[in-house]
Write an enzyme that holds these catalytic residues in place. Structure first.
Site, short mmCIF file in Angstrom:
data_model
loop_
_atom_site.label_atom_id
_atom_site.label_comp_id
_atom_site.label_asym_id
_atom_site.label_seq_id
_atom_site.Cartn_x
_atom_site.Cartn_y
_atom_site.Cartn_z
N TYR A 1 0.87 -1.19 0.00
CA TYR A 1 0.00 0.00 0.00
C TYR A 1 0.89 1.23 0.00
O TYR A 1 1.89 1.30 0.74
CB TYR A 1 -0.88 -0.01 1.26
CG TYR A 1 -1.72 1.24 1.46
CD1 TYR A 1 -1.44 2.12 2.51
CD2 TYR A 1 -2.79 1.53 0.62
CE1 TYR A 1 -2.22 3.26 2.71
CE2 TYR A 1 -3.58 2.67 0.83
CZ TYR A 1 -3.28 3.52 1.86
OH TYR A 1 -4.05 4.66 2.05
N ASP B 1 9.33 2.89 -1.26
CA ASP B 1 8.36 3.59 -0.40
C ASP B 1 8.71 3.26 1.05
O ASP B 1 8.34 2.22 1.57
CB ASP B 1 6.93 3.15 -0.75
CG ASP B 1 5.93 3.84 0.16
OD1 ASP B 1 4.71 3.61 -0.03
OD2 ASP B 1 6.34 4.58 1.06
N LYS C 1 5.62 9.71 8.35
CA LYS C 1 5.52 9.20 9.72
C LYS C 1 6.63 9.73 10.64
O LYS C 1 6.57 10.83 11.16
CB LYS C 1 5.47 7.67 9.66
CG LYS C 1 4.22 7.16 8.90
CD LYS C 1 4.16 5.67 8.83
CE LYS C 1 3.09 5.20 7.86
NZ LYS C 1 1.77 5.05 8.48
P1 KE4 Z 1 -0.43 8.60 4.51
O1 KE4 Z 1 -1.00 9.28 3.27
O2 KE4 Z 1 -1.49 7.79 5.23
O3 KE4 Z 1 0.32 9.54 5.40
O4 KE4 Z 1 0.68 7.55 4.00
C1 KE4 Z 1 0.31 6.58 3.05
C2 KE4 Z 1 1.30 5.43 3.10
C3 KE4 Z 1 2.25 5.33 2.10
N1 KE4 Z 1 3.16 4.33 2.09
C4 KE4 Z 1 3.17 3.40 3.08
C5 KE4 Z 1 4.18 2.29 3.04
C6 KE4 Z 1 2.21 3.46 4.13
O5 KE4 Z 1 2.22 2.50 5.10
C7 KE4 Z 1 1.27 4.49 4.15
C8 KE4 Z 1 0.19 4.60 5.23
N2 KE4 Z 1 0.20 3.58 6.22
C9 KE4 Z 1 -1.07 3.32 6.86
C10 KE4 Z 1 -0.86 2.17 7.84
N3 KE4 Z 1 -0.71 0.93 7.18
C11 KE4 Z 1 -1.63 4.53 7.50
C12 KE4 Z 1 -2.80 4.27 8.44
C13 KE4 Z 1 -4.10 4.72 7.83
O6 KE4 Z 1 -4.32 4.52 6.62
O7 KE4 Z 1 -4.91 5.27 8.62
#
Ligand code: KE4
Length: 430
Positions: free
Chosen positions: A144, A239, A267
């Site tokens: 993801y 990523d 993060k």
């Molecule tokens: P954000 O747009 O949520 O800040 O980041 C997206 C993203 C991009 N790449 C990786 C590897 C990620 O894990 C994420 C977001 N991670 C999720 C948890 N698996 C965020 C939690 C959520 O969606 O509320």
């Protein structure tokens, strides 16, 4: 445990917010029951709206590697608050954090700050397409990268692996440019690139997958991605939104010794405030506006508050021995969990790297592929999740998420967690 306030808040939230949450995974859909509402965090601990306390292994999904309300992060924020919230113009802090990121991650020669991981990956893909003048991208099933239209795809059928939209509202025109391969399938990558390599703008991959629970790259997988991208002129994007500064100071690329062309971050670099970033080879980054013709922008990019928190965090995790300690605490946790599962005769295994881990209700000795993750016992996970919650331990409310430990998780927290796990495994065994 009493959850009346959380339940009342959820009822009200559903009136004004779709699904009652601002991000789907918070809704407890895959574990059942109503989501908890939290009101405070301190160190390794969270307090919910009914004043129940939990040891927290979500850590706001990764950012809080120092624990909640780390004193240095709070001090940096307090100092910035005295000077203002933001100016819509450049600040010294942005230069400092850019320099720090480039020093800590050698493959990053230049970096652009944004305000979320999604923005980082979306921008990196646009940059790769602009740089290569190609349109097709490759991602991996189970990974993801945020809710970028062209990446919300599920594995298409057949050899073409063309992406099918995995969300309403995503035009097929977008997803047909996305090829979905199998994570850790080295031969599949080689075969695909032998046929299509010269059409591909980029590969985007989680160098350690944290969105299909926790799956590490098998030996040779990341190296193969590097080889085929170099051979065919495609951009390799790691990523590291989740793994960056989480699995090691240099991220997964530092652990595995494979150098991407671009890296996305998020993060941890925001210390808990909204920050994302993308960066890498200067000859590629130069194409980003205003130095180049690939447009990217953001009102709150480089927010002084987020930068202050991020800098305080990056300085803290750069201290000698930080990851040795973090990794050894995580190792103590997963080893203890496996021992207690075995004692209760519950099929269970784990993966762990640095401050990140995965829990699998599986008879496999090692989980390294998406199919194995999908074959895990979801019912056992649900029972375990709720039993741990009832015993004051908050795990990610989904069996497809990784777990996170912080520098604030001391021996007391680990011991309390393992005592709770003993009861939780017993609940499964009955
Ligand atoms: P954000 O747009 O949520 O800040 O980041 C997206 C993203 C991009 N790449 C990786 C590897 C990620 O894990 C994420 C977001 N991670 C999720 C948890 N698996 C965020 C939690 C959520 O969606 O509320």
């Amino acid at each position: 445990m009493n959850h009346d306030n959380s339940r009342n808040l959820f009822d009200l939230a559903r009136k004004y917010i779709p699904g009652g949450v601002n991000s789907p995974v918070r809704a407890f859909k895959s574990v059942g029951g109503d989501p908890l509402f939290f009101k405070a965090g301190e160190g390794a601990w969270l307090t919910d709206s009914d004043d129940n306390r939990y040891i927290d292994y979500v850590g706001a999904w990764g950012p809080l590697i120092l624990g909640h309300r780390n004193e240095k992060v709070i001090a940096a924020l307090t100092e910035q608050l005295e000077k203002g919230l933001g100016y819509g113009a450049s600040t010294e802090g942005e230069v400092e954090i850019a320099q720090k990121i480039c020093e800590l991650v050698p493959s990053i020669e230049q970096v652009r700050l944004v305000t979320s991981g999604t923005e980082a990956t979306m921008s990196a893909i646009r940059l790769a397409r602009g740089f290569t003048k190609r349109d097709k991208v490759v991602k991996f099933e189970g990974c993801y990268h945020g809710h970028v239209d062209g990446l919300l795809v599920k594995a298409g059928s057949g050899a073409l692996t063309l992406g099918e939209p995995d969300s309403l509202g995503v035009p097929k025109a977008y997803t047909k440019l996305t090829h979905v391969l199998s994570y850790n399938d080295i031969d599949g990558v080689k075969e695909f690139f032998a046929e299509h390599g010269d059409e591909i703008a980029c590969i985007i991959v989680e160098p350690v997958a944290g969105n299909m629970n926790f799956v590490a790259p098998v030996p040779g997988f990341l190296e193969t991605l590097r080889e085929v991208c170099s051979k065919h002129g495609a951009v390799l994007i790691f990523d590291e939104v989740m793994t960056g500064f989480r699995v090691g100071l240099g991220g997964a690329q530092g652990v595995y010794g494979v150098t991407p062309d671009l890296t996305t971050l998020g993060k941890v670099i925001g210390g808990g405030l909204p920050v994302g970033a993308f960066g890498g080879r200067k000859d590629i980054m130069q194409h980003i506006a205003p130095s180049g013709a690939v447009y990217q922008a953001g009102t709150l990019s480089g927010s002084p508050l987020a930068v202050a928190a991020g800098l305080a965090m990056l300085n803290s995790i750069s201290e000698p021995g930080f990851y040795d300690k973090l990794g050894s605490q995580a190792e103590k946790l997963v080893t203890g969990l496996k021992e207690r599962a075995a004692a209760a005769n519950v099929p269970f295994t784990t993966n762990q790297l640095g401050g990140m881990f995965g829990l699998f209700f599986s008879g496999e000795s090692q989980v390294s592929h998406f199919e194995q993750v999908m074959a895990c016992n979801a019912e056992h996970f649900r029972t375990f999740f709720h039993a741990m919650l009832d015993n004051g331990v908050y795990l990610a409310p989904s069996s497809f998420e990784a777990g996170f430990i912080s520098a604030a998780h001391g021996d007391t927290e680990i011991a309390t967690t393992l005592d709770a796990a003993e009861r939780a495994f017993a609940a499964i065994a009955t």
